[in-house]
Design a protein around this motif. Structure first.
Motif, PDB file in Angstrom:
ATOM      1  N   GLY A 208       0.842  -1.042  -0.043  1.00 31.34           N
ATOM      2  CA  GLY A 208      -0.084   0.171  -0.066  1.00 31.34           C
ATOM      3  C   GLY A 208       0.848   1.133  -0.083  1.00 31.34           C
ATOM      4  N   ARG A 209       0.368   2.335  -0.783  1.00 27.41           N
ATOM      5  CA  ARG A 209       1.324   3.446  -0.728  1.00 27.41           C
ATOM      6  C   ARG A 209      -0.020   4.749  -0.543  1.00 27.41           C
ATOM      7  N   SER A 210       0.351   5.673   0.300  1.00 28.85           N
ATOM      8  CA  SER A 210      -0.462   6.589   0.229  1.00 28.85           C
ATOM      9  C   SER A 210      -0.128   7.807  -0.790  1.00 28.85           C
ATOM     10  N   GLY A 211      -1.110   8.715  -1.012  1.00 23.82           N
ATOM     11  CA  GLY A 211      -0.813   9.990  -1.768  1.00 23.82           C
ATOM     12  C   GLY A 211       0.217  10.861  -0.857  1.00 23.82           C
ATOM     13  N   LEU A 212       0.617  11.937  -1.458  1.00 17.31           N
ATOM     14  CA  LEU A 212       1.441  12.951  -0.887  1.00 17.31           C
ATOM     15  C   LEU A 212       0.573  13.447   0.450  1.00 17.31           C
ATOM     16  N   VAL A 213       1.256  13.186   1.696  1.00 16.69           N
ATOM     17  CA  VAL A 213       0.971  13.619   2.945  1.00 16.69           C
ATOM     18  C   VAL A 213       1.539  15.027   3.239  1.00 16.69           C
ATOM     19  N   GLU A 214       0.984  16.214   3.325  1.00 20.52           N
ATOM     20  CA  GLU A 214       1.563  17.236   3.889  1.00 20.52           C
ATOM     21  C   GLU A 214       2.224  17.216   5.107  1.00 20.52           C
ATOM     22  N   ALA A 215       3.102  18.190   5.239  1.00 19.36           N
ATOM     23  CA  ALA A 215       3.696  18.308   6.515  1.00 19.36           C
ATOM     24  C   ALA A 215       3.012  18.649   7.667  1.00 19.36           C
ATOM     25  N   GLY A 216       3.342  18.198   8.764  1.00 24.69           N
ATOM     26  CA  GLY A 216       2.498  18.434  10.043  1.00 24.69           C
ATOM     27  C   GLY A 216       1.410  17.616  10.284  1.00 24.69           C
TER      28      GLY A 216
END
Length: 394
Positions: A208-216
């Motif tokens: 499984g791979r998530s999409g881009l997760v923002e910082a924080g």
């Protein structure tokens, strides 16, 4: 005078320097002549390109040394070299690639850096160059006689830590899992791995791979699984930092390395995922006549997991079966209470999988899905005839 090794006797670079001393009333003059410099200072060359660094080490792409020497880094001050901020280990003569030069103080912001080559003239393995007092280790020169120097912009790589990750035991249909909370030091990703059967808790296969997760902090993150998880099993969640900042997840030290927790350890955790399958669900119901209006008959019912069948009239649930085990059923009778009055009814049959596995229908249960992952709902007509007139029968 800058000396980065135990002090040696100061070299006398100017030939013919005289030392005088008095003895017994007689003045004696002794002349010492320094040997000519035999170490070549050229031809040299240096390649130094813009880069992003952790903050402690800068890499010079390649150098050509005419003799053993050093790479010296100076901070830019209005376009000219300023204070020395880093000195590399002594390099051998010849071509050397990927020369790492440690910085005296870690960077906290982007800077411009001048890199210059110096020859170890006194061959002591330590850099000594502080004009005008001490210029022992002279700058190396290129083929045209200029100083071998290059300038590059140095920026900071996205930080790897500290971050937080919470991945709890959960139920899933095998198509996706949910990471409860994630707090990244820089934009990145979550990867879901199977657990190595021989080393529990160690990642084995990326599923499984998530999409881009923002910082924080990002709250819960749903990660689709491919291929789907078919059986209950432990899974490993690992957080990664998008080091190359291209928004594409490619796990690896050079591209998207694992994020780190407050102690500098890899940011990962393991959870047991209980698979409650929702697909493939089968449901077939034909139009029918119910003599007394107190039951309907289902054709074929196929459940991937234990669950229920509901009979619905608009917004009203007319009946729900007892818990049915996973499997296939034919001619299942569903009793209606109260019974339907004479007339014609357009009803819907639907399947609910007992997702929370409590044996009772609840709001946590999930609809059964067909092969296209759409909820199973079948419309059918039930006709309840008018009762026959007893007088006519007589």
């Amino acid at each position: 005078m800058r000396r980065l090794a135990p002090a040696l006797a100061l070299l006398l670079l100017v030939a013919g320097c005289g030392l005088e001393y008095e003895s017994a009333g007689t003045t004696t003059t002794t002349t010492t002549t320094a040997p000519p410099t035999a170490v070549p200072t050229g031809p040299a060359d240096i390649v130094f390109t813009d880069q992003k660094v952790e903050g402690t080490i800068v890499t010079v792409d390649s150098v050509v040394m005419p003799a053993p020497g050093f790479v010296v880094l100076r901070i830019d001050e209005d376009g000219v070299p300023g204070e020395i901020i880093g000195i590399g280990d002594v390099l051998a003569r010849g071509v050397v690639a990927n020369v790492e030069v440690p910085l005296f103080v870690p960077l906290t912001e982007p800077i411009t850096v001048h890199a210059r080559l110096h020859v170890d003239v006194d061959e002591d393995g330590a850099f000594t160059y502080e004009p005008p007092d001490d210029v022992v280790d002279l700058p190396a020169t290129t083929a045209n006689g200029e100083d071998a120097t290059a300038v590059a912009s140095i920026d900071l790589l996205p930080p790897l830590g500290p971050g937080e990750l919470a991945f709890a035991d959960q139920r899933s249909d095998g198509e996706a899992v949910v990471v409860e909370t994630i707090d990244l030091p820089a934009a990145g990703f979550v990867g879901i791995w199977t657990s190595d059967p021989e080393q529990p808790g160690e990642p084995d296969v990326l599923v499984g791979r998530s999409g881009l997760v923002e910082a924080g902090p990002s709250g819960s993150v749903t990660v689709d699984l491919s291929p789907p998880l078919l059986e209950s099993a432990p899974l490993v969640a690992i957080a990664y930092v998008d080091r190359d900042e291209n928004g594409v997840f490619v796990p690896g030290d050079d591209f998207d390395p694992p994020a780190q927790d407050v102690e500098g350890a890899e940011l990962r955790t393991t959870a047991f995922v209980t698979v409650v399958r929702l697909t493939p669900t089968i449901l077939a119901v034909e139009d029918q006549e119910s003599a007394d209006g107190d039951a309907v008959v289902l054709g074929t019912v196929g459940l991937p997991s234990a669950g229920f069948v509901e009979i619905v009239d608009g917004a009203d649930v007319l009946a729900t079966t007892d818990l049915l085990e996973a499997g296939e059923f034919e001619g299942l009778v569903v009793e209606l209470d109260p019974a339907l009055e004479p007339g014609e009814y357009d009803l819907v049959a639907r399947v609910l999988v007992d997702f929370d596995e409590d044996g009772e229908p609840s709001g946590l249960d999930q609809p059964g899905l067909d092969d296209t992952l759409d909820p199973i709902e079948v419309s059918f007509t039930v006709t309840v005839p008018e009762p026959e007139d007893e007088d006519e029968d007589a």
